[in-house]
Design an enzyme around this catalytic site. Structure first.
Site, mmCIF file in Angstrom:
data_model
loop_
_atom_site.group_PDB
_atom_site.id
_atom_site.type_symbol
_atom_site.label_atom_id
_atom_site.label_comp_id
_atom_site.label_asym_id
_atom_site.label_seq_id
_atom_site.Cartn_x
_atom_site.Cartn_y
_atom_site.Cartn_z
ATOM 1 N N HIS A 168 6.579 3.253 -6.597
ATOM 2 C CA HIS A 168 6.524 2.708 -5.236
ATOM 3 C C HIS A 168 5.082 2.598 -4.762
ATOM 4 O O HIS A 168 4.321 3.562 -4.832
ATOM 5 C CB HIS A 168 7.313 3.576 -4.266
ATOM 6 C CG HIS A 168 7.272 3.066 -2.853
ATOM 7 N ND1 HIS A 168 7.835 1.860 -2.492
ATOM 8 C CD2 HIS A 168 6.707 3.574 -1.723
ATOM 9 C CE1 HIS A 168 7.619 1.647 -1.198
ATOM 10 N NE2 HIS A 168 6.936 2.670 -0.712
ATOM 11 N N SER A 169 4.705 1.422 -4.269
ATOM 12 C CA SER A 169 3.406 1.169 -3.669
ATOM 13 C C SER A 169 2.289 1.460 -4.684
ATOM 14 O O SER A 169 2.240 0.840 -5.735
ATOM 15 C CB SER A 169 3.267 1.978 -2.382
ATOM 16 O OG SER A 169 2.309 1.417 -1.520
ATOM 17 N N MET A 170 1.390 2.403 -4.405
ATOM 18 C CA MET A 170 0.395 2.752 -5.410
ATOM 19 C C MET A 170 1.059 3.113 -6.733
ATOM 20 O O MET A 170 0.570 2.776 -7.822
ATOM 21 C CB MET A 170 -0.471 3.917 -4.938
ATOM 22 C CG MET A 170 -1.558 4.326 -5.939
ATOM 23 S SD MET A 170 -2.400 5.883 -5.534
ATOM 24 C CE MET A 170 -1.205 7.070 -6.178
ATOM 25 N N MET A 190 0.833 -1.160 0.000
ATOM 26 C CA MET A 190 0.000 0.000 0.000
ATOM 27 C C MET A 190 0.867 1.208 0.000
ATOM 28 O O MET A 190 1.821 1.234 -0.706
ATOM 29 C CB MET A 190 -0.895 -0.067 1.210
ATOM 30 C CG MET A 190 -2.333 -0.160 0.806
ATOM 31 S SD MET A 190 -3.067 1.369 0.827
ATOM 32 C CE MET A 190 -1.949 2.300 1.662
#
Length: 295
Positions: free
Chosen positions: A136-138, A1
């Site tokens: 990164h992540s999203m 996340m």
């Protein structure tokens, strides 16, 4: 996340939905990854395109562009120091989505299918040389979908680097944060260790950023892979060794989205292991760009 560089946000009505994209067949045979096709974009990007990018002005002599896609709530500050660290090999250009930094008063997107086409059109003038994506992540999910969109148009990246995120076809191991009440939402966000302590200690200040954060979380938590092509470029999947959002098995599953080679790396740290631009990460990014672009 994902977590979140605070950026002041204002409440807006929901953005006008863009039609969900369909699979785009290549307009021409796909050239080697990241190489511009015969008809290249204009060398001078229109002013409207610049709103999608932060960092240094375009036009450096670096042979490769690295587009950097931040975590939910993040902006160009998430990649502070990357341009200097990767020069002269690569021109690092952070992607700035609506609802933060200088785009503060723009309505943030809440669905991937709304975002992909305008973002692709905004980046298109800058695809005039070999390029790579880091997300990164999203931002890893956004980078993946834009990589597919570029591939469909015969402009594949030389490499896709994804960080802190499971492969896109895998379900999340946690429940969605997007619909949580404010107090619970702030607690979950703070637990990811990406928000400065001084902000977390002032909940009334952090609440100013809720509209943008909630929009990004809605986009992130409702995302499912869009119709489109399989990638052909190399993929590098990374995460912190203590990241609760992506384990090594989930990172390895990125191999299923490309016909190119895939590698997995873990570096010391949690979900935000990349804070402060650690040397080990930037050295790895540099070496993979150099390798893929055959420089």
């Amino acid at each position: 996340m994902t977590t979140y560089s605070p950026t002041q946000a204002v409440t807006h009505p929901a953005p006008t939905a863009h039609p969900a994209p369909t699979a785009h067949p290549p307009a021409a045979p796909v050239p080697p990854a990241g190489r511009p096709p015969t008809a290249t974009p204009p060398a001078t990007a229109p002013a409207s395109a610049n709103r999608w990018l932060g960092g240094v002005p375009p036009g450096t002599d670096a042979p490769v562009r690295l587009f950097c896609f931040p975590h939910a709530g993040g902006g160009s500050s998430a990649f502070r120091g990357w341009h200097q660290a990767l020069a002269p090999l690569a021109e690092a250009r952070p992607v700035v989505l609506p609802g933060r930094e200088r785009r503060l008063r723009e309505v943030p997107y809440v669905a991937m299918e709304q975002l992909v086409e305008p973002l692709y059109e905004g980046l298109l003038p800058f695809l005039d040389r070999p390029f790579a994506f880091f997300g990164h992540s999203m931002g890893a999910a956004v980078a993946y979908e834009i990589a597919r969109r570029c591939t469909a148009e015969g402009r594949p990246p030389v490499r896709l680097l994804v960080s802190g995120r499971r492969a896109p076809h895998l379900p999340s191991r946690r429940s969605s944060y997007a619909e949580l009440p404010d107090e619970a939402f702030l607690e979950k966000v703070g637990g990811l260790n990406g928000t400065p302590a001084d902000v977390m200690e002032q909940p009334e200040l952090f609440r100013l950023f809720l509209p943008c954060l909630r929009a990004d979380f809605e986009l992130n938590d409702t995302y499912r892979p869009l119709p489109g092509l399989r990638l052909a470029c190399p993929v590098t999947a990374l995460a912190g060794s203590e990241d609760p959002e992506a384990n090594r098995t989930e990172l390895s599953a990125w191999s299923q989205v490309t016909s190119g080679p895939t590698e997995v790396h873990t570096l010391p740290g949690d979900h935000f292991y990349l804070k402060d631009a650690p040397r080990a990460l930037l050295d790895l990014v540099r070496s993979r760009i150099e390798q893929s672009a055959a420089i």
